[in-house]
Design an enzyme around this catalytic site. Structure first.
Site, PDB file in Angstrom:
ATOM      1  N   GLY A  13       0.897  -1.077  -0.006  1.00 25.87           N
ATOM      2  CA  GLY A  13      -0.027  -0.040  -0.001  1.00 25.87           C
ATOM      3  C   GLY A  13       0.915   1.180   0.025  1.00 25.87           C
ATOM      4  O   GLY A  13       2.025   1.282   0.477  1.00 25.87           O
ATOM      5  N   ARG A  74       0.901  -4.872  -5.613  1.00 26.61           N
ATOM      6  CA  ARG A  74       1.148  -6.084  -4.839  1.00 26.61           C
ATOM      7  C   ARG A  74       1.457  -7.240  -6.003  1.00 26.61           C
ATOM      8  O   ARG A  74       0.609  -7.394  -6.904  1.00 26.61           O
ATOM      9  CB  ARG A  74      -0.017  -6.550  -3.792  1.00 26.61           C
ATOM     10  N   ASP A 105       5.733  -5.134   5.771  1.00 28.58           N
ATOM     11  CA  ASP A 105       6.465  -6.336   6.162  1.00 28.58           C
ATOM     12  C   ASP A 105       6.325  -7.362   5.135  1.00 28.58           C
ATOM     13  O   ASP A 105       7.273  -8.013   4.813  1.00 28.58           O
ATOM     14  CB  ASP A 105       6.154  -6.822   7.802  1.00 28.58           C
ATOM     15  N   THR A 127       4.124   2.555   5.532  1.00 29.41           N
ATOM     16  CA  THR A 127       3.051   1.952   5.632  1.00 29.41           C
ATOM     17  C   THR A 127       2.172   3.017   6.544  1.00 29.41           C
ATOM     18  O   THR A 127       2.656   3.306   7.761  1.00 29.41           O
ATOM     19  CB  THR A 127       2.573   0.753   6.054  1.00 29.41           C
ATOM     20  N   ASP A 129      -0.010   1.972   8.677  1.00 30.32           N
ATOM     21  CA  ASP A 129      -0.385   1.487   9.679  1.00 30.32           C
ATOM     22  C   ASP A 129       0.188   1.475  11.113  1.00 30.32           C
ATOM     23  O   ASP A 129      -0.170   1.060  11.892  1.00 30.32           O
ATOM     24  CB  ASP A 129      -0.602   0.032   9.300  1.00 30.32           C
ATOM     25  N   ASP A 131       2.394  -0.697  11.823  1.00 27.76           N
ATOM     26  CA  ASP A 131       2.438  -2.148  12.319  1.00 27.76           C
ATOM     27  C   ASP A 131       3.507  -2.904  12.078  1.00 27.76           C
ATOM     28  O   ASP A 131       3.156  -4.069  12.038  1.00 27.76           O
ATOM     29  CB  ASP A 131       0.795  -2.702  11.469  1.00 27.76           C
ATOM     30  N   ARG A 173      -5.415  -1.752   9.228  1.00 27.04           N
ATOM     31  CA  ARG A 173      -5.361  -3.363   9.155  1.00 27.04           C
ATOM     32  C   ARG A 173      -5.585  -4.050  10.640  1.00 27.04           C
ATOM     33  O   ARG A 173      -6.577  -3.779  11.266  1.00 27.04           O
ATOM     34  CB  ARG A 173      -3.966  -3.653   8.406  1.00 27.04           C
TER      35      ARG A 173
END
Ligand code: ADP
Ligand code: F6P
Length: 328
Positions: A13, A74, A105, A127, A129, A131, A173
């Site tokens: 993303g 992707r 990741d 990202t 996120d 995360d 996410r």
């Protein structure tokens, strides 16, 4: 000795600040005496030969732009060993000895695979996120949160005018960081994240009732998208219906969605992206690969990719406690 060549790509993303990282890689690489290629559309560009040699001016005027000038993708194909070998062969044919991969990741797993196929890769966390367990910060997080609070402030204007409850779903996410920090920043009455188990009656309804007793008539509830993914009945829309029936107040759900991914990056994202891009090039210059550039204790450093991927994310429970204490 021939001039060293490296490449840079963005994958997964997109995130605001990716352009700043690309710019840092291109400028650092050229200024350290290397040739730098920009690879288009993630790993697909290495499979299709879709790349271009960059110069100092190729990355002019992009530091303030959202998205990624290199496009992103992707690539399912790249998960196959043959594709990784093909990409490594292509890099060798172009004299490319190292690749900077800006992404999440999943993209780092690709970077590890390409390193194993013989091309040194360095991951840079990009990202919204936040995360990625190995890094306290991922490029794009700050901008996404600033966009979210801007949007929620607008939602508050209308919620306040109608004495309504607004349930706002933010991205992330499986990670609740955007929800937690955004929720604090907008003074949300309740914040729901996938990392913390909750009970709707105690953690949403009772909190609304408690604030009603102090005179409050409009409410913002921030929900991380990961909550709805875990339990459908806790999605923003389901919560709005539940609150209306349970408390007799009008409730509206808003899913902020991809608006959080766009826009001009904040100072923090531009600066961290620049530092991380520079660090990635420094490693490649020294023929070091299979590393991820990370922020730890506020400093930019690097870790082995496998070690980084094996780490488990720790949710900031102290910050969560602060949020729960001050939002009523
Ligand atoms: P993110 O990098 O944001 O986590 P994805 O998980 O979608 O996003 O991964 C981005 C891309 O990285 C994938 O489309 C694929 O090309 C590559 N990738 C992901 N996992 C692997 C893997 N195990 N091996 C090789 N490449 C991978
Ligand atoms: O990883 C960034 C992110 O925006 C997540 O917050 C969200 O779950 C996902 O990507 C959305 O992906 P897509 O752009 O494929 O809809």
């Amino acid at each position: 000795m021939s001039q060293k060549s490296i490449a840079v790509l963005t994958s997964g993303g997109d995130a605001p600040g990716m352009n700043a990282a690309v710019r840092a890689v291109v400028r650092s690489g050229i200024n350290m005496g290397m040739k730098v290629y920009g690879v288009y559309r993630g790993y697909n560009g290495l499979l299709n030969g879709d790349l271009k040699e960059m110069n100092l001016r190729s990355v002019s005027e992009i530091i303030g732009n959202g998205g990624t000038m290199l496009y992103t993708a992707r690539s399912e194909e790249f998960k196959k060993k043959e594709a990784q070998e093909k990409a490594a062969d292509y890099c060798r044919s172009m004299g490319i000895g190292g690749v900077v991969v800006i992404g999440g990741d999943g993209s780092f797993r690709g970077a590890r695979a390409l390193t194993e196929a013989g091309i040194n890769c360095i991951g840079v966390p990009g990202t919204i996120d936040n995360d990625i367990a190995c890094s306290e910060y991922t490029v794009g997080f700050d901008t996404a949160m600033n966009t979210a609070i801007d949007m929620i402030d607008r939602i508050r204007d209308t919620a306040q005018s109608h004495d309504r409850c607004s349930i706002v779903e933010v991205m992330g996410r499986r990670c609740g960081d955007i929800a937690l920090q955004t929720g604090i920043a907008v003074g949300a009455t309740a914040i729901l994240v996938p990392e913390v188990d909750f009970n709707i009656e105690k953690d949403v309804i009772q909190r609304i009732i408690n604030t009603q007793k102090t005179g409050k008539k409009h409410f913002i509830i921030v929900v991380a998208e990961g909550v709805g993914k875990k339990h459908y009945k806790h999605s923003a829309r389901e919560l709005a219906t539940y609150i209306e029936h349970r408390l007799g107040i009008e409730a509206r759900a808003t899913i902020l969605g991809h608006v959080q991914r766009g826009g001009s990056p904040t100072v923090r994202d531009r600066v961290v992206a620049s530092q991380m891009g520079y660090k990635a090039v420094e490693l490649l210059k020294n023929d070091i690969g299979n590393r991820v550039v990370v922020m730890r204790e506020g400093k930019i450093t690097d870790l082995d990719i496998t070690e980084a991927l094996d780490m488990e994310r720790v949710f900031d429970m102290d910050l969560y406690k602060v949020a729960m204490t001050i939002s009523i």
